[in-house]
Design a protein around this motif. Structure first.
Motif, PDB file in Angstrom:
ATOM      1  N   UNK A  55       5.381   5.995   6.476  1.00 18.89           N
ATOM      2  CA  UNK A  55       4.339   6.666   6.776  1.00 18.89           C
ATOM      3  C   UNK A  55       2.954   6.339   5.959  1.00 18.89           C
ATOM      4  N   UNK A  56       2.028   6.047   6.592  1.00 19.19           N
ATOM      5  CA  UNK A  56       1.705   6.474   8.030  1.00 19.19           C
ATOM      6  C   UNK A  56       2.194   5.469   8.920  1.00 19.19           C
ATOM      7  N   UNK A  57       2.853   4.270   8.692  1.00 18.48           N
ATOM      8  CA  UNK A  57       3.232   3.274   9.603  1.00 18.48           C
ATOM      9  C   UNK A  57       2.316   2.048   9.211  1.00 18.48           C
ATOM     10  N   UNK A  58       2.659   1.100   9.850  1.00 17.46           N
ATOM     11  CA  UNK A  58       1.907  -0.215   9.946  1.00 17.46           C
ATOM     12  C   UNK A  58       2.437  -1.115   8.678  1.00 17.46           C
ATOM     13  N   UNK A  59       1.613  -1.980   8.507  1.00 16.46           N
ATOM     14  CA  UNK A  59       1.730  -2.932   7.512  1.00 16.46           C
ATOM     15  C   UNK A  59       0.460  -3.270   6.551  1.00 16.46           C
ATOM     16  N   UNK A  60       0.669  -3.307   5.253  1.00 17.33           N
ATOM     17  CA  UNK A  60      -0.636  -3.538   4.485  1.00 17.33           C
ATOM     18  C   UNK A  60      -0.358  -4.902   3.617  1.00 17.33           C
ATOM     19  N   UNK A  61      -1.345  -5.864   3.671  1.00 16.48           N
ATOM     20  CA  UNK A  61      -1.180  -7.192   2.781  1.00 16.48           C
ATOM     21  C   UNK A  61      -2.118  -7.033   1.805  1.00 16.48           C
ATOM     22  N   UNK A  62      -1.530  -7.905   0.667  1.00 15.03           N
ATOM     23  CA  UNK A  62      -2.283  -7.972  -0.667  1.00 15.03           C
ATOM     24  C   UNK A  62      -2.309  -9.182  -1.108  1.00 15.03           C
ATOM     25  N   UNK A  63      -3.394  -9.472  -1.873  1.00 16.81           N
ATOM     26  CA  UNK A  63      -3.477 -10.739  -2.778  1.00 16.81           C
ATOM     27  C   UNK A  63      -2.351 -10.470  -3.873  1.00 16.81           C
ATOM     28  N   UNK A  64      -1.519 -11.798  -3.894  1.00 11.74           N
ATOM     29  CA  UNK A  64      -0.332 -11.613  -4.994  1.00 11.74           C
ATOM     30  C   UNK A  64      -0.876 -11.590  -6.340  1.00 11.74           C
ATOM     31  N   UNK A  65      -2.167 -12.417  -6.677  1.00 10.65           N
ATOM     32  CA  UNK A  65      -2.417 -12.344  -7.939  1.00 10.65           C
ATOM     33  C   UNK A  65      -3.060 -11.083  -8.312  1.00 10.65           C
ATOM     34  N   UNK A  66      -3.724 -10.306  -7.629  1.00  8.24           N
ATOM     35  CA  UNK A  66      -4.630  -9.192  -8.146  1.00  8.24           C
ATOM     36  C   UNK A  66      -4.198  -7.849  -7.496  1.00  8.24           C
ATOM     37  N   UNK A  67      -3.348  -7.892  -6.580  1.00 10.25           N
ATOM     38  CA  UNK A  67      -2.905  -6.826  -5.729  1.00 10.25           C
ATOM     39  C   UNK A  67      -4.050  -6.133  -4.891  1.00 10.25           C
ATOM     40  N   UNK A  68      -5.170  -6.655  -4.622  1.00 10.95           N
ATOM     41  CA  UNK A  68      -6.152  -6.471  -4.027  1.00 10.95           C
ATOM     42  C   UNK A  68      -5.801  -6.217  -2.451  1.00 10.95           C
ATOM     43  N   UNK A  69      -6.228  -5.487  -1.855  1.00 12.10           N
ATOM     44  CA  UNK A  69      -6.070  -5.335  -0.504  1.00 12.10           C
ATOM     45  C   UNK A  69      -6.760  -6.489   0.456  1.00 12.10           C
ATOM     46  N   UNK A  70      -6.113  -7.309   1.323  1.00 15.45           N
ATOM     47  CA  UNK A  70      -6.419  -8.415   2.056  1.00 15.45           C
ATOM     48  C   UNK A  70      -6.667  -7.779   3.518  1.00 15.45           C
ATOM     49  N   UNK A  71      -5.785  -7.063   4.002  1.00 10.21           N
ATOM     50  CA  UNK A  71      -5.815  -6.311   5.374  1.00 10.21           C
ATOM     51  C   UNK A  71      -5.008  -5.355   5.570  1.00 10.21           C
ATOM     52  N   UNK A  72      -5.414  -4.271   6.460  1.00 10.52           N
ATOM     53  CA  UNK A  72      -4.500  -3.252   6.790  1.00 10.52           C
ATOM     54  C   UNK A  72      -3.971  -3.464   8.361  1.00 10.52           C
TER      55      UNK A  72
END
Length: 400
Positions: A129-146
């Motif tokens: 929920x809501x579905x999909x995959x979110x990708x983060x920077x492993x150092x900072x946990x900042x969002x890279x792409x949704x």
């Protein structure tokens, strides 16, 4: 994305034994390696235990990780940090040496596992929920792409699909399946923005694995008998069905718990597969993916896992027969021992070289350690409703 910063109290091993919790700051980092460490999920309390599997020792407890009812863990390349994927959409970065939370974000409403990229730069989370995959920077946990998992439903409308079976793959890729859409997607993290490729798969993929060499991605199917397999060396060929109609003409049993395919046993050229809704472990020849044998077991298998030397296959089960583990000899394909680790066995984890296996028993509040040569119990550790056990050697394995 909601970022959370919360100080996490450390409970060291001595206070765990005494049954009380220290509210003091973490102790200085011990000068030690991380190769024999791991995390044990305490699902009911939103906490994890940091353990040393060489000494059978609990080093500390880290709290404040949210809903861990279906939690899993991946590790940084240096095996110092564990990334914990919670059911509440939380992604938490845990420092195993200081035994603290270094960062935490709420990235969705309901998540179902994740993966870390081949180069260690990205952490991906798979969502119900809501579905999909979110990708983060492993150092900072900042969002890279949704990456929203849109598809066209039976009414001809755009909808989002649950995503499952997320793994890392060679070429710095992520691969995952869409439950409602019946598709397999690959994500190329070398391109900017990341490139997404869609492939049709079977009906309702519910979980998946990648073979240890990273070549084959295999998704279990809930909506039909069989599995969908994609050769990542030749992805243009798309997914093909393997083990088709293995239950055709037979009466299905109620499915009490879906099998977990990540723990599939791959041994001596054969795949040992949990059969959905059946008291069987299926054996497939990896040359042609034809089924060669069905091994009767005492219940519906959930985890079917091979020891690191491939000599043994350890099987755990769904409710109501989930208080035992059965051990299969991979050569004779016969059950050689039935063990009783405790009530409600949820997970198993082999030490890196396979001399021991740790088994969590949720309703007995303990983890039991077995010697894989003698199949005798060698240690027990007390834990609060333990589930997943994840050792740091996973940092150097594909798909885990």
């Amino acid at each position: 994305m909601k970022r959370l910063f919360a100080p996490i109290a450390l409970t060291i091993a001595a206070t765990l034994t005494a049954g009380c919790q220290s509210l003091s700051a973490p102790e200085p980092v011990e000068l030690r390696g991380t190769g024999d460490l791991g995390l044990i999920i305490e699902r009911a309390t939103g906490s994890v235990l940091v353990v040393d599997h060489s000494e059978h020792e609990i080093l500390g407890r880290v709290e404040g990780l949210g809903d861990l009812s279906h939690a899993s863990v991946v590790y940084s390349r240096d095996a110092r940090y564990g990334y914990v994927f919670g059911r509440d959409g939380g992604l938490t970065k845990v420092d195993l040496l200081t035994r603290t939370v270094t960062d935490r974000v709420i990235q969705s409403g309901n998540s179902i596992g994740g993966a870390i990229s081949q180069d260690g730069r990205y952490v991906a989370v798979s969502n119900y929920e809501p579905g999909g995959v979110n990708i983060f920077d492993s150092e900072t946990l900042d969002t890279v792409v949704e990456i929203p998992a849109f598809y066209t439903n039976a009414q001809g409308e755009q909808d989002q699909s649950k995503t499952v079976g997320l793994v890392d793959a060679p070429g710095n890729q992520f691969v995952f399946s869409l439950f409602e859409a019946g598709e397999i997607w690959t994500v190329d993290m070398h391109s900017n923005p990341p490139g997404v490729t869609r492939h049709e798969a079977g009906k309702e993929p519910y979980d998946a694995l990648i073979t240890p060499d990273g070549r084959f991605y295999i998704a279990g199917l809930f909506g039909e008998d069989g599995l969908s397999m994609m050769d990542l060396w030749e992805p243009e060929q798309g997914a093909q069905t393997i083990l088709p109609d293995y239950g055709k003409g037979e009466q299905r049993l109620p499915v009490y718990k879906m099998p977990h395919l990540e723990g599939w046993a791959i041994a001596d050229g054969y795949a040992f597969v949990p059969a959905v809704g059946r008291h069987e472990v299926l054996v497939a020849d990896m040359e042609d993916w034809g089924m060669v044998q069905r091994i009767p077991v005492q219940g519906q298998p959930v985890f079917v896992m091979a020891s690191p030397d491939n000599r043994q296959i350890w099987v755990s089960f769904a409710h109501p027969k989930n208080d035992v583990v059965q051990v299969i000899d991979s050569r004779t394909r016969e059950i050689i021992r039935t063990l009783e680790p405790g009530k409600s066995v949820l997970h198993m984890e082999f030490t890196p070289r396979g001399e021991e296996v740790w088994v969590s028993s949720r309703d007995s509040d303990r983890v039991t350690v077995y010697n894989t040569r003698t199949l005798e119990e060698v240690a027990t550790l007390q834990a609060q409703k333990p589930s997943g056990i994840f050792f740091t050697n996973r940092a150097h394995q594909l798909g885990l």
